[in-house]
Write a protein that holds these residues in place. Structure first.
Motif, short mmCIF file in Angstrom:
data_model
loop_
_atom_site.label_atom_id
_atom_site.label_comp_id
_atom_site.label_asym_id
_atom_site.label_seq_id
_atom_site.Cartn_x
_atom_site.Cartn_y
_atom_site.Cartn_z
N ASP A 110 0.85 -1.18 0.00
CA ASP A 110 0.00 0.00 0.00
C ASP A 110 0.90 1.25 0.00
N PRO A 111 0.82 2.10 -1.02
CA PRO A 111 1.72 3.26 -1.09
C PRO A 111 1.51 4.25 0.07
N LYS A 112 0.32 4.23 0.67
CA LYS A 112 0.03 5.18 1.75
C LYS A 112 0.71 4.78 3.06
N THR A 113 0.63 3.48 3.37
CA THR A 113 1.16 3.03 4.65
C THR A 113 2.53 2.37 4.51
N GLY A 114 2.89 1.99 3.28
CA GLY A 114 4.16 1.31 3.06
C GLY A 114 4.15 -0.13 3.55
N LYS A 115 2.96 -0.63 3.89
CA LYS A 115 2.85 -2.00 4.38
C LYS A 115 2.31 -2.92 3.29
N VAL A 116 2.68 -4.21 3.41
CA VAL A 116 2.15 -5.20 2.46
C VAL A 116 0.66 -5.39 2.76
N ARG A 117 -0.14 -5.36 1.72
CA ARG A 117 -1.60 -5.49 1.91
C ARG A 117 -1.96 -6.89 2.38
N LYS A 118 -3.15 -7.00 2.91
CA LYS A 118 -3.63 -8.30 3.35
C LYS A 118 -4.06 -9.08 2.11
N LEU A 119 -3.35 -10.16 1.84
CA LEU A 119 -3.65 -10.93 0.63
C LEU A 119 -4.85 -11.84 0.87
N ASN A 120 -5.60 -12.10 -0.19
CA ASN A 120 -6.73 -13.02 -0.09
C ASN A 120 -6.22 -14.44 0.14
N THR A 121 -7.03 -15.22 0.85
CA THR A 121 -6.58 -16.57 1.16
C THR A 121 -6.61 -17.49 -0.06
N SER A 122 -7.40 -17.13 -1.07
CA SER A 122 -7.43 -18.00 -2.26
C SER A 122 -6.34 -17.57 -3.24
N VAL A 123 -5.69 -18.54 -3.82
CA VAL A 123 -4.66 -18.27 -4.83
C VAL A 123 -4.99 -19.04 -6.10
N GLN A 124 -4.36 -18.63 -7.19
CA GLN A 124 -4.58 -19.34 -8.44
C GLN A 124 -3.25 -19.83 -8.99
N LEU A 125 -3.23 -21.07 -9.43
CA LEU A 125 -2.03 -21.61 -10.06
C LEU A 125 -2.35 -21.95 -11.50
N ASN A 126 -1.63 -21.35 -12.42
CA ASN A 126 -1.87 -21.61 -13.83
C ASN A 126 -0.64 -22.24 -14.46
N LYS A 127 -0.88 -23.30 -15.22
CA LYS A 127 0.24 -23.92 -15.92
C LYS A 127 0.39 -23.28 -17.29
N ARG A 128 1.51 -22.66 -17.53
CA ARG A 128 1.79 -22.08 -18.84
C ARG A 128 2.99 -22.79 -19.43
N GLU A 129 3.36 -22.32 -20.66
CA GLU A 129 4.46 -23.00 -21.35
C GLU A 129 5.73 -23.05 -20.52
#
Ligand SMILES: [Zn+2]
Length: 370
Positions: A110-129
């Motif tokens: 977050d540019p205002k606080t300089g802290k890492v934002r709270k990430l969502n618990t769901s993630v996505q994994l994509n297989k690419r080349e």
């Protein structure tokens, strides 16, 4: 997880197919109406329904929630995070080290606080080349800041002009450079297919690949151009609110006749999404309105007729003679549909048409039109 996701895909496929079938029924109704009225365009054919293919999985994508995969900051290594993926074996998860690039770190700070934002618990994994890609996300609430009485700008989307506004501005186009690239790409693929066939006949074992890297690059490029066009449009209309149309399968088909199916899928549907996203991140009000007859209705006298469009670019009303760029006329109709409750209440295309024709009759009376 996989089953949950497959069910989601199946459901959206069914919804899209049902929508397309409804569009087809509307087209069919339209056709028969014209036929009984004797106003059928020369050479127009009865619409035919082609059953959809069942989708096949081509690329692996794992959308995982915290039950399956968790991301934890790493304190004891040079990596930034550990991605812990549960397996079917009890207490034997996979631990995947994750290192973020400077750019990615910046994105989640977050540019205002300089802290890492709270990430969502769901993630996505994509297989690419080139391997597996991890997608992280965070939520951010932005309040709509548009004044309720802010002027409405209607947006028509298309191929010749990605964006046309009701005040007569155009942004971006598929014609010119992009179309040239598409043609070159298609030629290249044809030559390659020919070569493959030839080599196959000769019994060559190792054939050239069928992958289409330049095609994928082209699609990415078109998306960038669309993003640029929408961005520019928002920049030049500060203090306004927007109206844009819901793109049905039929409208997309109509708008993108010149493109192949792949490009169509990749790009036109991307336009309304981009408009919605641009509005959301800027806190600007953007309203989606019905698209039925937006390109056939005269924005002056409401007369609806396919014949109002003598060609792709021109709108020329058969009754009042109003003449304009076809995209501009559509954008003006879309602009007026914000807050049009009678139109919102229409159940189908037929109801929309009869409402517009009622308005046309009222216009005739008001203007003493013979
Ligand atoms: Zn008119």
């Amino acid at each position: 997880m996989a089953i949950q996701q497959a069910a989601g895909i199946a459901q959206s496929w069914r919804t899209n197919r049902a929508q397309a079938y409804q569009d087809y029924l509307d087209d069919l109704l339209d056709y028969h109406e014209h036929q009984t009225e004797g106003t059928l365009e020369e050479g127009s054919q009865e619409p035919i329904w082609k059953e959809w293919d069942v989708p096949t999985l081509r690329q692996t994508c794992i959308q995982a929630n915290a039950n399956v995969a968790t991301l934890e900051p790493s304190h004891d290594s040079t990596f930034d995070y550990w991605l812990q993926i549960s397996t079917l074996e009890f207490r034997k998860p996979l631990l995947v080290p994750v290192k973020l690039a400077a750019y990615h770190k910046e994105q989640i700070t977050d540019p205002k606080t300089g802290k890492v934002r709270k990430l969502n618990t769901s993630v996505q994994l994509n297989k690419r080349e080139d391997g597996w890609w991890l997608t992280l996300s965070y939520d951010e609430t932005i309040k709509v800041q548009t004044e309720p009485d802010a002027p409405v700008v209607g947006i028509d989307v298309g191929i010749a002009n990605f964006v046309t506004t009701s005040d007569g501005k155009h942004y971006g186009t598929f014609h010119g450079k992009l179309r040239e690239r598409q043609k070159r790409d298609r030629e290249k693929r044809r030559r390659k297919a020919k070569l493959r066939k030839c080599l196959e006949k000769k019994g060559v074992q190792k054939l050239p690949s069928t992958s289409n890297k330049s095609g994928k690059r082209l699609i990415r490029h078109v998306r960038q151009e669309i993003n640029r066009a929408v961005n520019q449009c928002f920049k030049e209309h500060q203090g306004c609110q927007f109206a844009y149309e819901h793109l049905s399968v039929a409208t997309m088909k109509h708008k993108a006749r010149a493109m192949n199916a792949y490009m169509r899928a990749a790009n036109l549907a991307h336009l309304p999404e981009q408009i919605a996203w641009n509005a959301a991140k800027r806190g600007v009000q953007a309203t989606r309105v019905k698209s039925a007859y937006s390109s056939q209705e005269c924005s002056m006298c409401h007369y609806v007729d396919r014949a109002n469009r003598p060609n792709q670019q021109t709108f020329c009303c058969r009754v009042c003679g109003y003449r304009a760029h076809a995209d501009l006329n559509a954008a003006m109709n879309i602009q007026r549909r914000v807050g049009d409750l009678a139109l919102q209440a229409c159940k189908d295309r037929k109801a929309v048409k009869s409402l517009l024709m009622q308005r046309h009759e009222a216009w005739r009376k008001q203007h003493g039109w013979p």
